[in-house]
Scaffold this motif. Structure first.
Motif, PDB file in Angstrom:
ATOM      1  N   GLY A  32      39.689  39.357  41.620  1.00 20.63           N
ATOM      2  CA  GLY A  32      38.819  38.383  40.947  1.00 20.63           C
ATOM      3  C   GLY A  32      37.663  38.050  41.868  1.00 20.63           C
ATOM      4  N   THR A  33      36.444  38.140  41.361  1.00 17.24           N
ATOM      5  CA  THR A  33      35.275  38.013  42.243  1.00 17.24           C
ATOM      6  C   THR A  33      34.382  36.832  41.851  1.00 17.24           C
ATOM      7  OG1 THR A  33      34.147  39.638  40.847  1.00 17.24           O
ATOM      8  CG2 THR A  33      35.226  40.469  42.839  1.00 17.24           C
ATOM      9  N   ASN A  34      34.964  35.821  41.234  1.00 15.55           N
ATOM     10  CA  ASN A  34      34.176  34.636  40.861  1.00 15.55           C
ATOM     11  C   ASN A  34      34.011  33.712  42.082  1.00 15.55           C
ATOM     12  OD1 ASN A  34      32.743  32.997  39.160  1.00 15.55           O
ATOM     13  ND2 ASN A  34      34.484  32.357  37.929  1.00 15.55           N
ATOM     14  N   TRP A  35      33.320  32.584  41.911  1.00 15.57           N
ATOM     15  CA  TRP A  35      32.990  31.680  43.025  1.00 15.57           C
ATOM     16  C   TRP A  35      34.221  31.147  43.763  1.00 15.57           C
ATOM     17  CZ3 TRP A  35      34.895  26.706  42.830  1.00 15.57           C
ATOM     18  CH2 TRP A  35      35.307  26.247  41.584  1.00 15.57           C
ATOM     19  N   ILE A  36      35.334  30.988  43.024  1.00 18.61           N
ATOM     20  CA  ILE A  36      36.513  30.388  43.681  1.00 18.61           C
ATOM     21  C   ILE A  36      37.073  31.346  44.739  1.00 18.61           C
ATOM     22  CG2 ILE A  36      38.224  31.161  41.925  1.00 18.61           C
ATOM     23  CD1 ILE A  36      38.169  27.763  43.778  1.00 18.61           C
ATOM     24  N   TYR A  80      39.299  43.917  45.099  1.00 17.85           N
ATOM     25  CA  TYR A  80      39.501  44.626  43.827  1.00 17.85           C
ATOM     26  C   TYR A  80      38.591  43.988  42.785  1.00 17.85           C
ATOM     27  CZ  TYR A  80      41.085  45.483  39.148  1.00 17.85           C
ATOM     28  OH  TYR A  80      41.081  45.782  37.807  1.00 17.85           O
ATOM     29  N   SER A 129      30.295  45.090  41.134  1.00 14.46           N
ATOM     30  CA  SER A 129      30.559  43.658  41.369  1.00 14.46           C
ATOM     31  C   SER A 129      31.474  43.476  42.581  1.00 14.46           C
ATOM     32  CB  SER A 129      31.103  42.955  40.126  1.00 14.46           C
ATOM     33  OG  SER A 129      32.079  43.720  39.508  1.00 14.46           O
ATOM     34  N   ALA A 183      42.852  35.571  41.891  1.00 13.04           N
ATOM     35  CA  ALA A 183      42.101  34.572  41.119  1.00 13.04           C
ATOM     36  C   ALA A 183      41.485  35.247  39.898  1.00 13.04           C
ATOM     37  CB  ALA A 183      41.043  33.893  41.976  1.00 13.04           C
ATOM     38  N   SER A 184      42.347  35.932  39.166  1.00  8.78           N
ATOM     39  CA  SER A 184      41.958  36.523  37.875  1.00  8.78           C
ATOM     40  C   SER A 184      42.316  35.505  36.796  1.00  8.78           C
ATOM     41  CB  SER A 184      42.747  37.823  37.687  1.00  8.78           C
ATOM     42  OG  SER A 184      44.125  37.555  37.864  1.00  8.78           O
ATOM     43  N   LEU A 197      46.820  37.374  33.645  1.00  7.23           N
ATOM     44  CA  LEU A 197      47.016  38.593  34.449  1.00  7.23           C
ATOM     45  C   LEU A 197      47.789  38.327  35.739  1.00  7.23           C
ATOM     46  CD1 LEU A 197      43.408  40.020  34.050  1.00  7.23           C
ATOM     47  CD2 LEU A 197      45.462  40.704  32.821  1.00  7.23           C
ATOM     48  N   GLU A 237      46.365  31.837  42.240  1.00  5.43           N
ATOM     49  CA  GLU A 237      45.739  30.591  41.788  1.00  5.43           C
ATOM     50  C   GLU A 237      46.617  29.899  40.739  1.00  5.43           C
ATOM     51  OE1 GLU A 237      43.740  28.311  42.139  1.00  5.43           O
ATOM     52  OE2 GLU A 237      42.724  29.092  43.900  1.00  5.43           O
ATOM     53  N   SER A 252      47.095  28.154  37.122  1.00  7.73           N
ATOM     54  CA  SER A 252      48.528  28.019  37.048  1.00  7.73           C
ATOM     55  C   SER A 252      49.166  29.391  37.272  1.00  7.73           C
ATOM     56  CB  SER A 252      48.931  27.420  35.705  1.00  7.73           C
ATOM     57  OG  SER A 252      48.197  27.999  34.654  1.00  7.73           O
ATOM     58  N   ARG A 293      45.819  23.481  45.722  1.00  2.00           N
ATOM     59  CA  ARG A 293      45.172  23.095  46.989  1.00  2.00           C
ATOM     60  C   ARG A 293      45.357  21.620  47.334  1.00  2.00           C
ATOM     61  NH1 ARG A 293      40.740  20.643  44.859  1.00  2.00           N
ATOM     62  NH2 ARG A 293      39.933  21.530  42.934  1.00  2.00           N
ATOM     63  N   ASN A 309      37.006  32.630  28.759  1.00  2.00           N
ATOM     64  CA  ASN A 309      38.393  32.868  29.199  1.00  2.00           C
ATOM     65  C   ASN A 309      39.144  31.562  29.460  1.00  2.00           C
ATOM     66  OD1 ASN A 309      37.503  35.487  29.279  1.00  2.00           O
ATOM     67  ND2 ASN A 309      37.732  35.769  31.490  1.00  2.00           N
ATOM     68  N   ASP A 336      44.667  24.725  33.022  1.00  2.00           N
ATOM     69  CA  ASP A 336      43.589  24.802  34.003  1.00  2.00           C
ATOM     70  C   ASP A 336      43.435  23.524  34.830  1.00  2.00           C
ATOM     71  OD1 ASP A 336      41.422  26.519  35.008  1.00  2.00           O
ATOM     72  OD2 ASP A 336      40.187  24.827  34.410  1.00  2.00           O
ATOM     73  N   TYR A 385      46.933  20.044  37.851  1.00  2.00           N
ATOM     74  CA  TYR A 385      46.741  19.247  39.082  1.00  2.00           C
ATOM     75  C   TYR A 385      47.508  17.918  39.010  1.00  2.00           C
ATOM     76  CZ  TYR A 385      42.933  22.322  40.708  1.00  2.00           C
ATOM     77  OH  TYR A 385      42.190  23.387  41.142  1.00  2.00           O
TER      78      TYR A 385
HETATM   79  N1  LIG Z   1      41.668  26.146  42.918  1.00  2.00           N
HETATM   80  C1  LIG Z   1      40.564  25.862  42.270  1.00  2.00           C
HETATM   81  O1  LIG Z   1      39.859  24.898  42.572  1.00  2.00           O
HETATM   82  C2  LIG Z   1      40.132  26.773  41.150  1.00  2.00           C
HETATM   83  C3  LIG Z   1      38.850  26.692  40.629  1.00  2.00           C
HETATM   84  C4  LIG Z   1      38.473  27.600  39.643  1.00  2.00           C
HETATM   85  C5  LIG Z   1      39.384  28.529  39.154  1.00  2.00           C
HETATM   86  N2  LIG Z   1      40.635  28.554  39.674  1.00  2.00           N
HETATM   87  C6  LIG Z   1      41.627  29.533  39.185  1.00  2.00           C
HETATM   88  O2  LIG Z   1      41.156  30.831  39.502  1.00  2.00           O
HETATM   89  C7  LIG Z   1      41.526  31.751  38.494  1.00  2.00           C
HETATM   90  C8  LIG Z   1      40.269  32.430  37.971  1.00  2.00           C
HETATM   91  O3  LIG Z   1      39.480  31.478  37.299  1.00  2.00           O
HETATM   92  P1  LIG Z   1      37.967  31.804  36.870  1.00  2.00           P
HETATM   93  O4  LIG Z   1      37.472  30.664  36.118  1.00  2.00           O
HETATM   94  O5  LIG Z   1      37.222  32.333  38.031  1.00  2.00           O
HETATM   95  O6  LIG Z   1      38.275  33.018  35.839  1.00  2.00           O
HETATM   96  P2  LIG Z   1      37.303  34.096  35.210  1.00  2.00           P
HETATM   97  O7  LIG Z   1      35.894  33.813  35.575  1.00  2.00           O
HETATM   98  O8  LIG Z   1      37.630  34.207  33.762  1.00  2.00           O
HETATM   99  O9  LIG Z   1      37.789  35.437  35.904  1.00  2.00           O
HETATM  100  C9  LIG Z   1      37.924  35.550  37.299  1.00  2.00           C
HETATM  101  C10 LIG Z   1      37.737  37.002  37.708  1.00  2.00           C
HETATM  102  O10 LIG Z   1      38.673  37.815  37.029  1.00  2.00           O
HETATM  103  C11 LIG Z   1      38.047  38.993  36.542  1.00  2.00           C
HETATM  104  N3  LIG Z   1      38.087  38.970  35.074  1.00  2.00           N
HETATM  105  C12 LIG Z   1      37.349  38.215  34.226  1.00  2.00           C
HETATM  106  N4  LIG Z   1      37.640  38.499  32.955  1.00  2.00           N
HETATM  107  C13 LIG Z   1      38.579  39.436  32.983  1.00  2.00           C
HETATM  108  C14 LIG Z   1      39.267  40.156  31.971  1.00  2.00           C
HETATM  109  N5  LIG Z   1      39.012  39.946  30.675  1.00  2.00           N
HETATM  110  N6  LIG Z   1      40.178  41.066  32.355  1.00  2.00           N
HETATM  111  C15 LIG Z   1      40.417  41.305  33.674  1.00  2.00           C
HETATM  112  N7  LIG Z   1      39.790  40.670  34.677  1.00  2.00           N
HETATM  113  C16 LIG Z   1      38.876  39.747  34.333  1.00  2.00           C
HETATM  114  C17 LIG Z   1      36.611  38.975  37.046  1.00  2.00           C
HETATM  115  O11 LIG Z   1      36.542  39.719  38.247  1.00  2.00           O
HETATM  116  P3  LIG Z   1      35.951  41.216  38.232  1.00  2.00           P
HETATM  117  O12 LIG Z   1      34.839  41.256  37.251  1.00  2.00           O
HETATM  118  O13 LIG Z   1      35.499  41.395  39.627  1.00  2.00           O
HETATM  119  O14 LIG Z   1      37.093  42.121  37.860  1.00  2.00           O
HETATM  120  C18 LIG Z   1      36.359  37.525  37.346  1.00  2.00           C
HETATM  121  O15 LIG Z   1      35.511  37.310  38.433  1.00  2.00           O
HETATM  122  C19 LIG Z   1      42.274  30.960  37.426  1.00  2.00           C
HETATM  123  O16 LIG Z   1      43.653  31.079  37.653  1.00  2.00           O
HETATM  124  C20 LIG Z   1      41.831  29.519  37.676  1.00  2.00           C
HETATM  125  O17 LIG Z   1      42.797  28.580  37.288  1.00  2.00           O
HETATM  126  C21 LIG Z   1      41.023  27.710  40.659  1.00  2.00           C
END
Ligand SMILES: NC(=O)c1ccc[n+]([C@@H]2O[C@H](COP(=O)([O-])OP(=O)(O)OC[C@H]3O[C@@H](n4cnc5c(N)ncnc54)[C@H](OP(=O)(O)O)[C@@H]3O)[C@@H](O)[C@H]2O)c1
Length: 332
Positions: A9-13, A33, A39, A71-72, A76, A94, A96, A124, A168, A181, A185
């Motif tokens: 997972g390559t988002n900001w988190i 990955y 990306s 962090a997908s 997944l 991450e 849940s 966290r 998502n 989501d 917490y």
């Molecule tokens: N601890 C915290 O403060 C915090 C904050 C935010 C989120 N989170 C957690 O982090 C996780 C990700 O959240 P997010 O909001 O970043 O999710 P997201 O944007 O939907 O997806 C995260 C990453 O997963 C991949 N992805 C997106 N859609 C996908 C799909 N349809 N199939 C397969 N891979 C996909 C993408 O990476 P690629 O394009 O590189 O494959 C994307 O960067 C969740 O479990 C969320 O609860 C935690």
């Protein structure tokens, strides 16, 4: 030992976690990955060192890394964590952690087959010093009359939902929604502080896709109730509270824990929190590294965390069922 880190997972988190991991000095990012090479490479370019990018998750998890941060989308987590465990890779997933109790039980069985692997849910807030101060204060209270924990924030993705899209994070398809989501917490806080409730109810405000946009959950304990208020389609400025008799603990925000105060109800109020690290993921990253690097000394602490994660998953699933929210993962 410096842990060789891989990420999914390559988002900001994920960027925030890798920065936190590097701040601890316990990890080095080695593998990324992403579904797309481009990306993955863009993400890797944020960091220095020898970092390989993979578009096949199996290749990344067999590349010799010690630990993976997942962090997908939530739907997944189970399958990706299972591949990691089978390959002897420690897992930081991450919240849940997984979609339902069935997935948790399967992971638990896999962990028993691979006892050298450690599995952590990245909740966290409970690793932060201010949460520990809150816990000490709760334990010192003579009587608990109840608590209310609030975490309700307008999501950056809610505009897209209002425009007719299905992001998502608001979709049952991805095992997401307000409870999974953000509700997780306050739920983590409640179960860490008070244990498993006797029963639980969830009054969800549904989205057009059948998922939850906000809601109120009530956890019933022997002598008191805990109310959890959370959502992704509005901003709440209510603080959280633990009620004693005259005395009260006031928490600015149960997930961020910027300020925690104890008011004795007789004219004295004292701040029991301290300013935390700028990156809120540093404490959890440091804890997980310590538990991985010192397995025998930390076995009891690790088992407590795993049990807490399992209990949260149990109540999370029960609350969701209570509100009639079904995830596709439930049918697998
Ligand atoms: N601890 C915290 O403060 C915090 C904050 C935010 C989120 N989170 C957690 O982090 C996780 C990700 O959240 P997010 O909001 O970043 O999710 P997201 O944007 O939907 O997806 C995260 C990453 O997963 C991949 N992805 C997106 N859609 C996908 C799909 N349809 N199939 C397969 N891979 C996909 C993408 O990476 P690629 O394009 O590189 O494959 C994307 O960067 C969740 O479990 C969320 O609860 C935690």
């Amino acid at each position: 030992m410096t842990l060789q880190l891989g990420i999914i997972g390559t988002n900001w988190i994920t960027k925030m976690f890798v920065e936190a991991a590097h701040i601890t000095g316990d990890y080095q990012l080695k593998a990324v990955y992403s579904r797309r090479m481009e990306s993955g490479q863009t993400f890797a370019d944020n960091f220095s060192g020898d970092i390989e990018v993979y578009t096949d998750v199996n290749d990344m998890l067999t590349s010799g890394i010690d630990v993976v941060y997942i962090a997908s989308p939530n739907s997944l987590h189970f399958i990706q964590a299972a591949i990691a465990i089978r390959n002897g890779v420690h897992v930081i997933v991450e919240k849940s952690a997984v979609a339902n109790t069935n997935e948790f039980e399967q992971l638990y069985s896999l962990l028993r087959e691979h006892p050298q692997v450690r599995f952590f849910e990245a909740a966290r807030h409970i690793q932060q010093d201010n949460f520990k101060a809150l816990e000490t204060c709760v334990n010192s209270m003579e009587h608990i009359s109840g608590a209310t924990f609030v975490y309700e924030k307008y999501s950056s993705r809610f505009d897209a939902y209002l425009a007719g899209e299905e992001p998502n994070v608001l979709s049952p398809k991805f095992a997401a929604g307000a409870l999974a989501d953000l509700g997780v917490y306050p739920l983590y806080a409640a179960i860490k502080l008070f244990g498993l409730p006797n029963s639980q109810h969830y009054f969800a405000t549904k989205l057009r896709n059948g998922g939850d946009g906000r809601g109120v959950a009530i956890l019933r304990y022997q002598d008191f109730d805990v109310t959890l208020i959370f959502g992704k389609g509005a901003n709440s400025y209510l603080h959280s509270e633990v009620l004693g008799l005259r005395d009260t603990i006031l928490i600015s925000n149960i997930a961020e824990l910027e300020e925690v105060k104890y008011n004795d109800g007789q004219g004295q109020e004292k701040v029991i929190s301290k300013p935390g690290p700028a990156n809120p993921m540093v404490d959890e990253a440091a804890t997980f590294a310590r538990l991985i690097n010192q397995p025998s000394e930390t076995e009891a602490e690790y088992q407590d965390l795993l049990l807490l994660s399992q209990r949260v998953n149990h109540v999370l699933t029960a609350l969701r069922m209570d509100a009639g929210i079904v995830f596709p993962n439930d049918k697998k």
